[in-house]
Design an enzyme around this catalytic site. Structure first.
Site, PDB file in Angstrom:
ATOM      1  N   SER A  74       0.832  -1.200   0.000  1.00 32.33           N
ATOM      2  CA  SER A  74       0.000   0.000   0.000  1.00 32.33           C
ATOM      3  C   SER A  74       0.863   1.246   0.000  1.00 32.33           C
ATOM      4  O   SER A  74       1.971   1.258   0.554  1.00 32.33           O
ATOM      5  CB  SER A  74      -0.849  -0.036   1.271  1.00 32.33           C
ATOM      6  OG  SER A  74      -1.460   1.201   1.493  1.00 32.33           O
TER       7      SER A  74
ATOM      8  N   TYR B 251      -2.033  -0.976  10.922  1.00 32.87           N
ATOM      9  CA  TYR B 251      -2.283  -1.509   9.574  1.00 32.87           C
ATOM     10  C   TYR B 251      -1.092  -1.200   8.661  1.00 32.87           C
ATOM     11  O   TYR B 251      -0.550  -2.083   7.983  1.00 32.87           O
ATOM     12  CB  TYR B 251      -3.577  -0.906   8.990  1.00 32.87           C
ATOM     13  CG  TYR B 251      -3.657  -1.034   7.491  1.00 32.87           C
ATOM     14  CD1 TYR B 251      -3.936  -2.263   6.901  1.00 32.87           C
ATOM     15  CD2 TYR B 251      -3.424   0.055   6.650  1.00 32.87           C
ATOM     16  CE1 TYR B 251      -3.972  -2.395   5.520  1.00 32.87           C
ATOM     17  CE2 TYR B 251      -3.452  -0.059   5.275  1.00 32.87           C
ATOM     18  CZ  TYR B 251      -3.735  -1.289   4.718  1.00 32.87           C
ATOM     19  OH  TYR B 251      -3.755  -1.415   3.354  1.00 32.87           O
TER      20      TYR B 251
ATOM     21  N   LYS C  55       2.021  -3.632   6.624  1.00 27.67           N
ATOM     22  CA  LYS C  55       2.470  -3.594   5.221  1.00 27.67           C
ATOM     23  C   LYS C  55       3.983  -3.355   5.158  1.00 27.67           C
ATOM     24  O   LYS C  55       4.686  -3.985   4.361  1.00 27.67           O
ATOM     25  CB  LYS C  55       1.708  -2.514   4.445  1.00 27.67           C
ATOM     26  CG  LYS C  55       0.218  -2.800   4.291  1.00 27.67           C
ATOM     27  CD  LYS C  55      -0.035  -4.096   3.521  1.00 27.67           C
ATOM     28  CE  LYS C  55      -1.491  -4.523   3.532  1.00 27.67           C
ATOM     29  NZ  LYS C  55      -1.715  -5.873   2.989  1.00 27.67           N
TER      30      LYS C  55
HETATM   31  N1  UFG Z   1     -12.752  11.072   3.257  1.00 24.01           N
HETATM   32  C1  UFG Z   1     -13.775  11.948   3.507  1.00 24.01           C
HETATM   33  N2  UFG Z   1     -14.944  11.447   3.995  1.00 24.01           N
HETATM   34  C2  UFG Z   1     -15.135  10.114   4.223  1.00 24.01           C
HETATM   35  C3  UFG Z   1     -14.078   9.229   3.949  1.00 24.01           C
HETATM   36  C4  UFG Z   1     -12.897   9.743   3.463  1.00 24.01           C
HETATM   37  O1  UFG Z   1     -13.649  13.157   3.335  1.00 24.01           O
HETATM   38  O2  UFG Z   1     -16.229   9.747   4.686  1.00 24.01           O
HETATM   39  C5  UFG Z   1     -11.486  11.593   2.719  1.00 24.01           C
HETATM   40  C6  UFG Z   1     -10.295  11.293   3.591  1.00 24.01           C
HETATM   41  O3  UFG Z   1     -10.154  12.268   4.578  1.00 24.01           O
HETATM   42  C7  UFG Z   1      -9.164  11.268   2.580  1.00 24.01           C
HETATM   43  C8  UFG Z   1      -9.829  10.740   1.303  1.00 24.01           C
HETATM   44  O4  UFG Z   1     -11.227  10.946   1.497  1.00 24.01           O
HETATM   45  O5  UFG Z   1      -8.717  12.561   2.331  1.00 24.01           O
HETATM   46  C9  UFG Z   1      -9.580   9.266   1.070  1.00 24.01           C
HETATM   47  O6  UFG Z   1      -9.866   8.538   2.252  1.00 24.01           O
HETATM   48  P1  UFG Z   1      -9.985   6.943   2.293  1.00 24.01           P
HETATM   49  O7  UFG Z   1     -10.372   6.579   3.681  1.00 24.01           O
HETATM   50  O8  UFG Z   1     -10.874   6.472   1.190  1.00 24.01           O
HETATM   51  O9  UFG Z   1      -8.526   6.428   1.944  1.00 24.01           O
HETATM   52  P2  UFG Z   1      -7.099   6.812   2.574  1.00 24.01           P
HETATM   53  O10 UFG Z   1      -6.424   7.685   1.626  1.00 24.01           O
HETATM   54  O11 UFG Z   1      -7.249   7.230   3.979  1.00 24.01           O
HETATM   55  O12 UFG Z   1      -6.378   5.393   2.477  1.00 24.01           O
HETATM   56  C10 UFG Z   1      -5.761   4.765   3.543  1.00 24.01           C
HETATM   57  C11 UFG Z   1      -4.456   4.113   3.053  1.00 24.01           C
HETATM   58  C12 UFG Z   1      -4.706   2.894   2.225  1.00 24.01           C
HETATM   59  C13 UFG Z   1      -5.614   1.985   2.917  1.00 24.01           C
HETATM   60  C14 UFG Z   1      -6.865   2.683   3.256  1.00 24.01           C
HETATM   61  C15 UFG Z   1      -7.720   1.723   4.004  1.00 24.01           C
HETATM   62  O13 UFG Z   1      -3.692   5.026   2.318  1.00 24.01           O
HETATM   63  O14 UFG Z   1      -3.512   2.202   2.044  1.00 24.01           O
HETATM   64  O15 UFG Z   1      -6.600   3.828   4.074  1.00 24.01           O
HETATM   65  O16 UFG Z   1      -8.772   2.323   4.653  1.00 24.01           O
HETATM   66  F1  UFG Z   1      -5.883   0.893   2.163  1.00 24.01           F
END
Ligand code: UFG
Length: 336
Positions: free
Chosen positions: A126, A151, A155
């Protein structure tokens, strides 16, 4: 004879799309999945798409003996290892469960590979291993920073274990560092199946559009980005699946240049949270109920990939636009 590939976690989100891609490329697939975060009906959906029912074993990879028994009879040519817990927040609350599952599961599989002389292994890694990288886009040589969550640690540790595994036992491994996987198969027969309240952006978007969630919270609009919301690299899940087939071909054809190779899998383009929302609204003709709230703890400002190594070495390029990802994500949600 077709090569036989074990896909652990093959009923999960990226796993199921990869099983389809492998079967469509002529590989024989056998799936191990403990159904802890997946559903058995996915097996039938896979065969609905490809016309081939994959061999399925409901094994928990923490059960060393069950794993060994499986490997002794299975005659496998390579392993693609998806099976792992993946919720960042949950890992902070239950770190030992994450280490036990993600690390013990990995070690059991590697040990069985060693015993049964299986040489090729692909690891689900990841972009989270980079933490907040100092410069964008992130290439594979960017430093591995201190992990933000258990988590992420699993990785990082997984990749370190693999480093020692290849050098001690003369094995070949490719570690694929995914950015943010999104979308669903164009058939709308398989897709992401989050349990409970989704943590990730796109499932929360689709569930809000479907009326399952009342409102989407956008976590923070005070980031130093073009619209104040955080930037990520959203990569279409079938493009990711395709990269696994290419990585596997590379290992089986012995074209890898080092025993442990690492590749970023992303589009190379960062999108803000608001851009994702706008794209979803535009391609599906919907208005999403959302509001801006405070930042989510642990979130970074931006992450997007330098994907040129994957293009150069694997011959892989993402083909699918964010528009198409958001369209398929909604088509899939509507079937649920
Ligand atoms: N976000 C929102 N509202 C939400 C969910 C997310 O605004 O309800 C924003 C987050 O703050 C972030 C973006 O959308 O800026 C993406 O968020 P995600 O939770 O979809 O994904 P992340 O970038 O946080 O991903 C991380 C790690 C991955 C992992 C994943 C698992 O980078 O490797 O979390 O949850 F797989």
């Amino acid at each position: 004879m077709n090569k036989k590939i074990l896909v652990t976690g093959g009923l999960g989100y990226i796993g199921s799309h990869t099983v389809v891609a492998l079967q469509q490329s002529g590989y024989e697939v056998v799936i191990i999945d403990d159904l802890s975060n997946s559903e058995l009906f996915v097996l039938d959906r896979i065969s609905e798409i490809t016309g081939i029912q994959p061999d399925f074993h409901p094994i928990d990879l923490k059960e060393t003996e069950a794993v060994n028994d499986f490997f002794e009879t299975a005659k496998i040519d390579g392993v693609i290892h998806f099976a792992a817990h993946k919720a960042v927040g949950e890992s902070v609350e239950k770190p030992l469960m994450y280490f036990r599952n993600n690390i013990l599961g990995l070690v059991n599989v590697l040990e069985a590979m060693k015993k049964n002389s299986i040489d090729n292994f692909i690891f689900s890694s990841s972009c989270t291993v980079y933490g907040q990288a100092d410069k964008m886009p992130i290439d594979e040589n960017a430093p591995i920073k201190k992990a933000e969550s258990p988590y992420a640690k699993t990785k990082q540790m997984g990749e370190e274990i693999l480093e020692d595994f290849v050098s001690a036992y003369d094995k070949n491994v490719i570690s694929l560092r995914y950015f943010n996987p999104v979308g669903a198969h164009p058939s709308a027969l398989i897709g992401e199946l989050p349990k409970g309240i989704p943590n990730n952006l796109v499932p929360f978007v689709t569930q809000t559009a479907a009326g399952i969630r009342e409102q989407l919270s956008v976590f923070g609009d005070d980031y130093p980005t073009r619209d104040g919301t955080a930037i990520r690299d959203y990569i279409y899940v079938c493009d990711l699946a395709d990269a696994h087939v290419k990585a596997l071909n590379r290992l089986l054809e012995k074209k890898n240049s080092e025993p442990l190779e690492v590749f970023n899998l992303g589009t190379g383009v960062g999108s803000t949270v608001l851009e994702v929302i706008k794209t979803f609204e535009k391609v599906n003709g919907l208005n999403l109920n959302y509001r801006i709230v405070g930042r989510r703890a642990g979130d970074i400002t931006e992450a997007f990939a330098d994907n040129r190594k994957a293009a150069r070495e694997l011959g892989w390029e993402p083909k699918t636009s964010l528009d198409e990802s958001m369209r398929t994500a909604w088509e899939w949600q509507k079937t649920l």
